[in-house]
Design a protein around this motif. Sequence first.
Motif, PDB file in Angstrom:
ATOM      1  N   HIS A  24       0.813  -1.348  -0.085  1.00  0.00           N
ATOM      2  CA  HIS A  24      -0.066  -0.160   0.066  1.00  0.00           C
ATOM      3  C   HIS A  24       0.866   1.559   0.013  1.00  0.00           C
ATOM      4  CE1 HIS A  24       1.193  -0.722   4.126  1.00  0.00           C
ATOM      5  NE2 HIS A  24       0.852   0.714   4.427  1.00  0.00           N
ATOM      6  N   LEU A  25       2.151   1.184   0.230  1.00  0.00           N
ATOM      7  CA  LEU A  25       3.269   2.062   0.277  1.00  0.00           C
ATOM      8  C   LEU A  25       3.362   2.727  -1.188  1.00  0.00           C
ATOM      9  CD1 LEU A  25       5.619   0.949   2.737  1.00  0.00           C
ATOM     10  CD2 LEU A  25       3.706   2.553   3.197  1.00  0.00           C
ATOM     11  N   PRO A  26       3.772   3.984  -1.148  1.00  0.00           N
ATOM     12  CA  PRO A  26       4.271   4.757  -2.511  1.00  0.00           C
ATOM     13  C   PRO A  26       5.544   3.817  -2.947  1.00  0.00           C
ATOM     14  CG  PRO A  26       4.061   6.441  -0.879  1.00  0.00           C
ATOM     15  CD  PRO A  26       3.943   5.106  -0.152  1.00  0.00           C
ATOM     16  N   PRO A  27       5.703   3.501  -4.284  1.00  0.00           N
ATOM     17  CA  PRO A  27       6.588   2.709  -4.698  1.00  0.00           C
ATOM     18  C   PRO A  27       8.100   2.907  -4.378  1.00  0.00           C
ATOM     19  CG  PRO A  27       5.357   3.431  -6.528  1.00  0.00           C
ATOM     20  CD  PRO A  27       4.847   4.047  -5.260  1.00  0.00           C
ATOM     21  N   GLU A  28       8.589   3.942  -4.153  1.00  0.00           N
ATOM     22  CA  GLU A  28       9.846   4.587  -3.626  1.00  0.00           C
ATOM     23  C   GLU A  28      10.020   4.042  -2.341  1.00  0.00           C
ATOM     24  OE1 GLU A  28       7.341   8.175  -3.342  1.00  0.00           O
ATOM     25  OE2 GLU A  28       7.868   7.074  -4.805  1.00  0.00           O
ATOM     26  N   TYR A  29       9.068   4.051  -1.303  1.00  0.00           N
ATOM     27  CA  TYR A  29       9.037   3.655  -0.062  1.00  0.00           C
ATOM     28  C   TYR A  29       9.193   2.041   0.072  1.00  0.00           C
ATOM     29  CZ  TYR A  29       7.945   8.459   1.709  1.00  0.00           C
ATOM     30  OH  TYR A  29       8.119   9.707   1.920  1.00  0.00           O
ATOM     31  N   TYR A  30       8.120   1.342  -0.845  1.00  0.00           N
ATOM     32  CA  TYR A  30       8.288   0.053  -0.790  1.00  0.00           C
ATOM     33  C   TYR A  30       9.628  -0.627  -1.122  1.00  0.00           C
ATOM     34  CZ  TYR A  30       6.500  -4.725  -1.718  1.00  0.00           C
ATOM     35  OH  TYR A  30       6.081  -6.149  -1.859  1.00  0.00           O
ATOM     36  N   ARG A  31      10.070   0.084  -2.366  1.00  0.00           N
ATOM     37  CA  ARG A  31      11.386  -0.299  -2.768  1.00  0.00           C
ATOM     38  C   ARG A  31      12.565  -0.224  -1.562  1.00  0.00           C
ATOM     39  NH1 ARG A  31       9.394   1.483  -7.725  1.00  0.00           N
ATOM     40  NH2 ARG A  31      10.398   3.522  -7.591  1.00  0.00           N
ATOM     41  N   ALA A  32      12.553   0.989  -1.071  1.00  0.00           N
ATOM     42  CA  ALA A  32      13.519   1.144  -0.164  1.00  0.00           C
ATOM     43  C   ALA A  32      13.521   0.129   1.138  1.00  0.00           C
ATOM     44  CB  ALA A  32      13.543   2.507   0.856  1.00  0.00           C
ATOM     45  N   ARG A  33      12.063  -0.140   1.502  1.00  0.00           N
ATOM     46  CA  ARG A  33      11.901  -1.260   2.564  1.00  0.00           C
ATOM     47  C   ARG A  33      12.514  -2.411   2.112  1.00  0.00           C
ATOM     48  NH1 ARG A  33       5.946  -2.040   5.374  1.00  0.00           N
ATOM     49  NH2 ARG A  33       6.709  -3.179   7.072  1.00  0.00           N
ATOM     50  N   ILE A  34      12.281  -3.003   0.829  1.00  0.00           N
ATOM     51  CA  ILE A  34      12.579  -4.219   0.234  1.00  0.00           C
ATOM     52  C   ILE A  34      14.314  -4.186   0.317  1.00  0.00           C
ATOM     53  CG2 ILE A  34      12.591  -5.766  -1.782  1.00  0.00           C
ATOM     54  CD1 ILE A  34      10.169  -5.870   0.111  1.00  0.00           C
ATOM     55  N   ALA A  35      14.912  -3.031  -0.125  1.00  0.00           N
ATOM     56  CA  ALA A  35      16.302  -2.918  -0.389  1.00  0.00           C
ATOM     57  C   ALA A  35      17.063  -3.206   1.132  1.00  0.00           C
ATOM     58  CB  ALA A  35      16.783  -1.549  -0.851  1.00  0.00           C
ATOM     59  N   ALA A  36      16.366  -2.449   2.263  1.00  0.00           N
ATOM     60  CA  ALA A  36      17.011  -2.661   3.434  1.00  0.00           C
ATOM     61  C   ALA A  36      16.699  -4.172   3.855  1.00  0.00           C
ATOM     62  CB  ALA A  36      15.953  -1.998   4.566  1.00  0.00           C
ATOM     63  N   LEU A  37      15.579  -4.810   3.578  1.00  0.00           N
ATOM     64  CA  LEU A  37      15.568  -6.277   3.787  1.00  0.00           C
ATOM     65  C   LEU A  37      16.553  -6.932   3.358  1.00  0.00           C
ATOM     66  CD1 LEU A  37      13.907  -8.580   5.098  1.00  0.00           C
ATOM     67  CD2 LEU A  37      12.441  -8.607   2.904  1.00  0.00           C
ATOM     68  N   VAL A  38      16.882  -6.744   1.779  1.00  0.00           N
ATOM     69  CA  VAL A  38      17.934  -7.532   1.201  1.00  0.00           C
ATOM     70  C   VAL A  38      19.343  -7.275   1.969  1.00  0.00           C
ATOM     71  CG1 VAL A  38      19.004  -7.390  -1.038  1.00  0.00           C
ATOM     72  CG2 VAL A  38      16.636  -7.636  -0.885  1.00  0.00           C
ATOM     73  N   GLU A  39      19.385  -5.905   2.110  1.00  0.00           N
ATOM     74  CA  GLU A  39      20.748  -5.685   2.859  1.00  0.00           C
ATOM     75  C   GLU A  39      21.214  -6.376   4.238  1.00  0.00           C
ATOM     76  OE1 GLU A  39      22.629  -1.618   4.985  1.00  0.00           O
ATOM     77  OE2 GLU A  39      21.683  -1.446   2.767  1.00  0.00           O
ATOM     78  N   THR A  40      19.728  -6.705   4.855  1.00  0.00           N
ATOM     79  CA  THR A  40      19.760  -7.304   6.285  1.00  0.00           C
ATOM     80  C   THR A  40      20.236  -8.726   6.027  1.00  0.00           C
ATOM     81  OG1 THR A  40      18.330  -5.940   7.261  1.00  0.00           O
ATOM     82  CG2 THR A  40      18.517  -7.919   8.254  1.00  0.00           C
ATOM     83  N   ILE A  41      19.696  -9.333   4.923  1.00  0.00           N
ATOM     84  CA  ILE A  41      19.862 -10.660   4.709  1.00  0.00           C
ATOM     85  C   ILE A  41      21.409 -11.024   4.196  1.00  0.00           C
ATOM     86  CG2 ILE A  41      18.977 -12.667   3.035  1.00  0.00           C
ATOM     87  CD1 ILE A  41      16.218 -11.659   3.460  1.00  0.00           C
ATOM     88  N   GLU A  42      21.673 -10.267   3.279  1.00  0.00           N
ATOM     89  CA  GLU A  42      23.104 -10.281   2.773  1.00  0.00           C
ATOM     90  C   GLU A  42      24.093 -10.052   3.991  1.00  0.00           C
ATOM     91  OE1 GLU A  42      23.371  -7.276  -0.416  1.00  0.00           O
ATOM     92  OE2 GLU A  42      22.435  -8.886  -2.059  1.00  0.00           O
ATOM     93  N   ALA A  43      23.880  -9.288   4.916  1.00  0.00           N
ATOM     94  CA  ALA A  43      24.694  -9.043   5.975  1.00  0.00           C
ATOM     95  C   ALA A  43      24.975 -10.258   6.870  1.00  0.00           C
ATOM     96  CB  ALA A  43      24.303  -7.827   6.898  1.00  0.00           C
ATOM     97  N   GLU A  44      23.735 -10.868   6.880  1.00  0.00           N
ATOM     98  CA  GLU A  44      23.600 -12.108   7.841  1.00  0.00           C
ATOM     99  C   GLU A  44      24.248 -13.237   7.025  1.00  0.00           C
ATOM    100  OE1 GLU A  44      19.918 -13.404   9.272  1.00  0.00           O
ATOM    101  OE2 GLU A  44      19.027 -11.790   9.520  1.00  0.00           O
ATOM    102  N   ALA A  45      23.985 -13.341   5.893  1.00  0.00           N
ATOM    103  CA  ALA A  45      24.854 -14.337   5.144  1.00  0.00           C
ATOM    104  C   ALA A  45      26.363 -14.274   5.099  1.00  0.00           C
ATOM    105  CB  ALA A  45      24.353 -14.356   3.641  1.00  0.00           C
ATOM    106  N   ALA A  46      26.905 -12.875   4.899  1.00  0.00           N
ATOM    107  CA  ALA A  46      28.102 -12.601   5.131  1.00  0.00           C
ATOM    108  C   ALA A  46      28.678 -12.985   6.526  1.00  0.00           C
ATOM    109  CB  ALA A  46      28.514 -10.964   4.689  1.00  0.00           C
ATOM    110  N   ARG A  47      28.149 -12.666   7.499  1.00  0.00           N
ATOM    111  CA  ARG A  47      28.520 -13.112   8.962  1.00  0.00           C
ATOM    112  C   ARG A  47      28.750 -14.661   8.979  1.00  0.00           C
ATOM    113  NH1 ARG A  47      25.300  -8.652  10.426  1.00  0.00           N
ATOM    114  NH2 ARG A  47      23.246 -10.177  10.776  1.00  0.00           N
ATOM    115  N   GLU A  48      27.668 -15.381   8.478  1.00  0.00           N
ATOM    116  CA  GLU A  48      27.607 -16.722   8.508  1.00  0.00           C
ATOM    117  C   GLU A  48      28.662 -17.186   7.543  1.00  0.00           C
ATOM    118  OE1 GLU A  48      26.100 -20.668   9.417  1.00  0.00           O
ATOM    119  OE2 GLU A  48      25.767 -18.521  10.465  1.00  0.00           O
ATOM    120  N   ARG A  49      29.068 -16.878   6.436  1.00  0.00           N
ATOM    121  CA  ARG A  49      30.196 -17.253   5.732  1.00  0.00           C
ATOM    122  C   ARG A  49      31.512 -17.191   6.425  1.00  0.00           C
ATOM    123  NH1 ARG A  49      27.279 -14.752   1.499  1.00  0.00           N
ATOM    124  NH2 ARG A  49      28.922 -12.969   1.702  1.00  0.00           N
ATOM    125  N   ASP A  50      31.634 -15.761   7.100  1.00  0.00           N
ATOM    126  CA  ASP A  50      32.806 -15.590   7.797  1.00  0.00           C
ATOM    127  C   ASP A  50      32.978 -16.734   8.956  1.00  0.00           C
ATOM    128  OD1 ASP A  50      33.588 -13.471   6.359  1.00  0.00           O
ATOM    129  OD2 ASP A  50      32.810 -11.998   7.555  1.00  0.00           O
TER     130      ASP A  50
END
Length: 113
Positions: A24-50
């Motif tokens: 229901h959010l404007p597209p730019e807010y929705y994209r920012a929210r998804i980008a933050a989610l992706v960044e969190t998942i990638e950071a978790e994956a990097a910590r797990e690889r380390d």
Amino acid sequence: MGDGRILAARPVTDAGIEPNSGAHLPPEYYRARIAALVETIEAEAARERDRTGASVLGVKAILASAPLHRPSSLARSPAPRVHAATKAARKAFYEIYAAFMSAPGSVRKAAPR
């Protein structure tokens, strides 16, 4: 997550965001929210690889591999390659799939080995 699962393959709901919770959010807010989610998942994956010493293949290695390559031996697994309601249904699927793969012009015959 040290249980062997691939971190990026987990359901989005594990990260605390329902799949359509920002629709229901404007597209730019929705994209920012998804980008933050992706960044969190990638950071978790990097910590797990380390932590485990695992590494990623990279684009060149993935593109250099044959898309239909199968290892000469597969690790034994308690789960079947295809899930079906009955053993007979699973057997029927295997037979149909084998016929499809051996048919003239099938993907397997067209692919380089």
